[in-house]
Scaffold this motif. Structure first.
Motif, PDB file in Angstrom:
ATOM      1  N   GLU A   4     -15.833  45.620  25.880  1.00  0.00           N
ATOM      2  CA  GLU A   4     -16.093  47.095  25.577  1.00  0.00           C
ATOM      3  C   GLU A   4     -15.358  48.011  26.316  1.00  0.00           C
ATOM      4  N   ALA A   5     -15.437  47.854  27.546  1.00  0.00           N
ATOM      5  CA  ALA A   5     -14.658  48.629  28.656  1.00  0.00           C
ATOM      6  C   ALA A   5     -13.014  48.847  28.404  1.00  0.00           C
ATOM      7  N   GLN A   6     -12.670  47.395  28.090  1.00  0.00           N
ATOM      8  CA  GLN A   6     -11.279  47.291  27.870  1.00  0.00           C
ATOM      9  C   GLN A   6     -10.824  47.953  26.474  1.00  0.00           C
ATOM     10  N   HIS A   7     -11.567  47.974  25.519  1.00  0.00           N
ATOM     11  CA  HIS A   7     -11.300  48.669  24.288  1.00  0.00           C
ATOM     12  C   HIS A   7     -11.133  50.267  24.605  1.00  0.00           C
ATOM     13  N   GLU A   8     -12.284  50.803  25.358  1.00  0.00           N
ATOM     14  CA  GLU A   8     -12.404  52.206  25.546  1.00  0.00           C
ATOM     15  C   GLU A   8     -11.260  52.577  26.556  1.00  0.00           C
ATOM     16  N   ALA A   9     -10.910  51.724  27.533  1.00  0.00           N
ATOM     17  CA  ALA A   9      -9.905  52.258  28.402  1.00  0.00           C
ATOM     18  C   ALA A   9      -8.521  52.151  27.699  1.00  0.00           C
ATOM     19  N   PHE A  10      -8.284  51.152  26.666  1.00  0.00           N
ATOM     20  CA  PHE A  10      -7.143  51.041  26.037  1.00  0.00           C
ATOM     21  C   PHE A  10      -7.097  52.266  25.059  1.00  0.00           C
ATOM     22  N   LYS A  11      -7.924  52.739  24.593  1.00  0.00           N
ATOM     23  CA  LYS A  11      -8.103  54.090  23.573  1.00  0.00           C
ATOM     24  C   LYS A  11      -7.664  55.342  24.572  1.00  0.00           C
ATOM     25  N   HIS A  12      -8.127  55.382  25.679  1.00  0.00           N
ATOM     26  CA  HIS A  12      -7.744  56.356  26.416  1.00  0.00           C
ATOM     27  C   HIS A  12      -6.395  56.245  26.904  1.00  0.00           C
ATOM     28  N   MET A  13      -5.680  55.282  27.128  1.00  0.00           N
ATOM     29  CA  MET A  13      -4.282  54.873  27.595  1.00  0.00           C
ATOM     30  C   MET A  13      -3.435  55.348  26.132  1.00  0.00           C
ATOM     31  N   ARG A  14      -3.671  55.012  25.287  1.00  0.00           N
ATOM     32  CA  ARG A  14      -3.141  55.352  23.827  1.00  0.00           C
ATOM     33  C   ARG A  14      -3.001  56.946  23.682  1.00  0.00           C
ATOM     34  N   ALA A  15      -3.990  57.679  23.941  1.00  0.00           N
ATOM     35  CA  ALA A  15      -4.070  59.049  23.864  1.00  0.00           C
ATOM     36  C   ALA A  15      -3.487  59.847  25.324  1.00  0.00           C
ATOM     37  N   GLN A  16      -2.757  59.022  26.253  1.00  0.00           N
ATOM     38  CA  GLN A  16      -2.173  59.472  27.172  1.00  0.00           C
ATOM     39  C   GLN A  16      -3.316  60.324  28.269  1.00  0.00           C
ATOM     40  N   ARG A  17      -4.593  59.525  28.235  1.00  0.00           N
ATOM     41  CA  ARG A  17      -5.665  59.924  29.167  1.00  0.00           C
ATOM     42  C   ARG A  17      -5.950  58.650  30.298  1.00  0.00           C
ATOM     43  N   GLN A  18      -4.822  58.656  31.251  1.00  0.00           N
ATOM     44  CA  GLN A  18      -4.879  57.617  32.179  1.00  0.00           C
ATOM     45  C   GLN A  18      -6.000  57.725  33.135  1.00  0.00           C
ATOM     46  N   VAL A  19      -6.342  58.827  33.480  1.00  0.00           N
ATOM     47  CA  VAL A  19      -7.173  59.264  34.659  1.00  0.00           C
ATOM     48  C   VAL A  19      -8.756  58.809  33.819  1.00  0.00           C
ATOM     49  N   GLN A  20      -8.941  58.912  32.726  1.00  0.00           N
ATOM     50  CA  GLN A  20     -10.194  58.830  32.009  1.00  0.00           C
ATOM     51  C   GLN A  20     -10.119  56.978  31.780  1.00  0.00           C
ATOM     52  N   ALA A  21      -8.961  56.490  31.550  1.00  0.00           N
ATOM     53  CA  ALA A  21      -8.825  54.907  31.423  1.00  0.00           C
ATOM     54  C   ALA A  21      -9.256  54.183  32.692  1.00  0.00           C
ATOM     55  N   VAL A  22      -8.738  54.977  33.856  1.00  0.00           N
ATOM     56  CA  VAL A  22      -8.917  54.386  35.041  1.00  0.00           C
ATOM     57  C   VAL A  22     -10.472  54.429  35.579  1.00  0.00           C
ATOM     58  N   LYS A  23     -11.130  55.529  35.087  1.00  0.00           N
ATOM     59  CA  LYS A  23     -12.560  55.790  35.549  1.00  0.00           C
ATOM     60  C   LYS A  23     -13.470  54.547  34.854  1.00  0.00           C
ATOM     61  N   VAL A  24     -13.151  54.447  33.573  1.00  0.00           N
ATOM     62  CA  VAL A  24     -13.900  53.487  32.615  1.00  0.00           C
ATOM     63  C   VAL A  24     -13.632  51.842  33.360  1.00  0.00           C
TER      64      VAL A  24
END
Length: 54
Positions: A4-24
């Protein structure tokens, strides 16, 4: 790392929100900043999630 965390982080990365992905990733794994960034980049590039450095 939980799927679940992988999917959420991937979605953030695709949306160019690396900081959010790293937090997840950090919240889900307890990884340090550098390892979490490595995981985020790996997810976006479609490569295997690296193991944390020791």
């Amino acid at each position: 790392m939980p799927v679940e965390a992988q999917h959420e982080a991937f979605k953030h990365m695709r949306a160019q929100r690396q900081v959010q992905a790293v937090k997840v990733i950090r919240a889900a794994t307890g990884y340090g900043l550098e390892d979490a960034v490595d995981v985020a980049v790996a997810l976006l590039d479609g490569i295997e999630v690296p193991e944390p450095r020791t």
